[in-house]
Design a protein around this motif. Structure first.
Motif, mmCIF file in Angstrom:
data_model
loop_
_atom_site.group_PDB
_atom_site.id
_atom_site.type_symbol
_atom_site.label_atom_id
_atom_site.label_comp_id
_atom_site.label_asym_id
_atom_site.label_seq_id
_atom_site.Cartn_x
_atom_site.Cartn_y
_atom_site.Cartn_z
ATOM 1 N N CYS A 151 10.413 84.479 -0.328
ATOM 2 C CA CYS A 151 11.125 84.436 0.983
ATOM 3 C C CYS A 151 10.246 84.844 1.994
ATOM 4 C CB CYS A 151 12.255 85.472 0.694
ATOM 5 S SG CYS A 151 13.349 85.651 2.200
ATOM 6 N N THR A 152 10.164 84.051 3.081
ATOM 7 C CA THR A 152 9.686 84.519 4.266
ATOM 8 C C THR A 152 10.459 84.510 5.658
ATOM 9 O OG1 THR A 152 8.907 82.117 4.675
ATOM 10 C CG2 THR A 152 7.326 83.608 3.740
ATOM 11 N N THR A 153 10.272 85.334 6.593
ATOM 12 C CA THR A 153 11.364 85.371 7.466
ATOM 13 C C THR A 153 10.589 85.659 8.867
ATOM 14 O OG1 THR A 153 13.039 86.279 6.240
ATOM 15 C CG2 THR A 153 13.311 86.651 8.541
ATOM 16 N N THR A 154 11.138 84.809 10.057
ATOM 17 C CA THR A 154 10.404 85.131 11.273
ATOM 18 C C THR A 154 11.640 85.137 12.070
ATOM 19 O OG1 THR A 154 8.282 83.644 10.822
ATOM 20 C CG2 THR A 154 8.921 84.030 13.059
ATOM 21 N N VAL A 155 11.639 85.924 13.040
ATOM 22 C CA VAL A 155 12.682 86.235 14.417
ATOM 23 C C VAL A 155 11.971 86.110 15.364
ATOM 24 C CG1 VAL A 155 14.105 87.978 15.349
ATOM 25 C CG2 VAL A 155 14.193 87.622 12.596
ATOM 26 N N PHE A 156 12.495 85.476 16.248
ATOM 27 C CA PHE A 156 11.817 85.389 17.817
ATOM 28 C C PHE A 156 12.744 85.560 18.707
ATOM 29 C CE2 PHE A 156 10.551 82.953 21.467
ATOM 30 C CZ PHE A 156 9.276 83.395 21.583
ATOM 31 N N PRO A 157 12.617 86.127 19.547
ATOM 32 C CA PRO A 157 11.738 87.066 19.806
ATOM 33 C C PRO A 157 11.982 88.221 18.916
ATOM 34 C CG PRO A 157 13.092 87.181 21.834
ATOM 35 C CD PRO A 157 13.517 86.288 20.866
ATOM 36 N N THR A 158 11.078 89.547 18.804
ATOM 37 C CA THR A 158 11.398 90.478 18.274
ATOM 38 C C THR A 158 12.027 91.615 19.215
ATOM 39 O OG1 THR A 158 9.160 91.074 18.210
ATOM 40 C CG2 THR A 158 9.810 90.072 16.315
#
Length: 99
Positions: A12-19
């Motif tokens: 599982c990979t997660t990216t949140v934008f912006p932080t």
């Protein structure tokens, strides 16, 4: 013969934008983008203080959007909160009204 035992599911990979997000002292809304691989568990928003409200994510299984709304800041001091969006730490700051 082909078997899935030799090809496990990707992690599982997660990216949140912006932080992080900075808000004015008045009520305001902001949208966070969440990008996740399809192998992840359902996600949401956690650890939010009472002055931070969130809409239901557009998707809780993979990628999606979550709208964050903050109320008016009449406290006389800048507010800051560390929340988690899809398990990723996000910092929210809100200015105060000038006296």
């Amino acid at each position: 013969v082909w078997t899935t035992a030799e090809n496990p599911a990707p992690p599982c990979t997660t990216t949140v934008f912006p932080t992080s997000a900075n808000f004015p002292e008045t009520e305001a809304t902001f949208v966070f983008q969440v990008a996740r691989s399809s192998t992840c568990e359902a996600w949401g928003l956690t650890e939010a203080p009472e002055w931070v409200r969130a809409s239901e994510p557009s998707s809780t299984r993979a990628s999606g959007l979550v709208k964050i709304q903050v109320g008016n800041n009449n406290s006389g001091a800048q507010r800051s909160a560390a929340i988690r969006v899809a398990g990723v730490p996000v910092t929210i700051r809100q200015n105060t009204q000038c006296v």
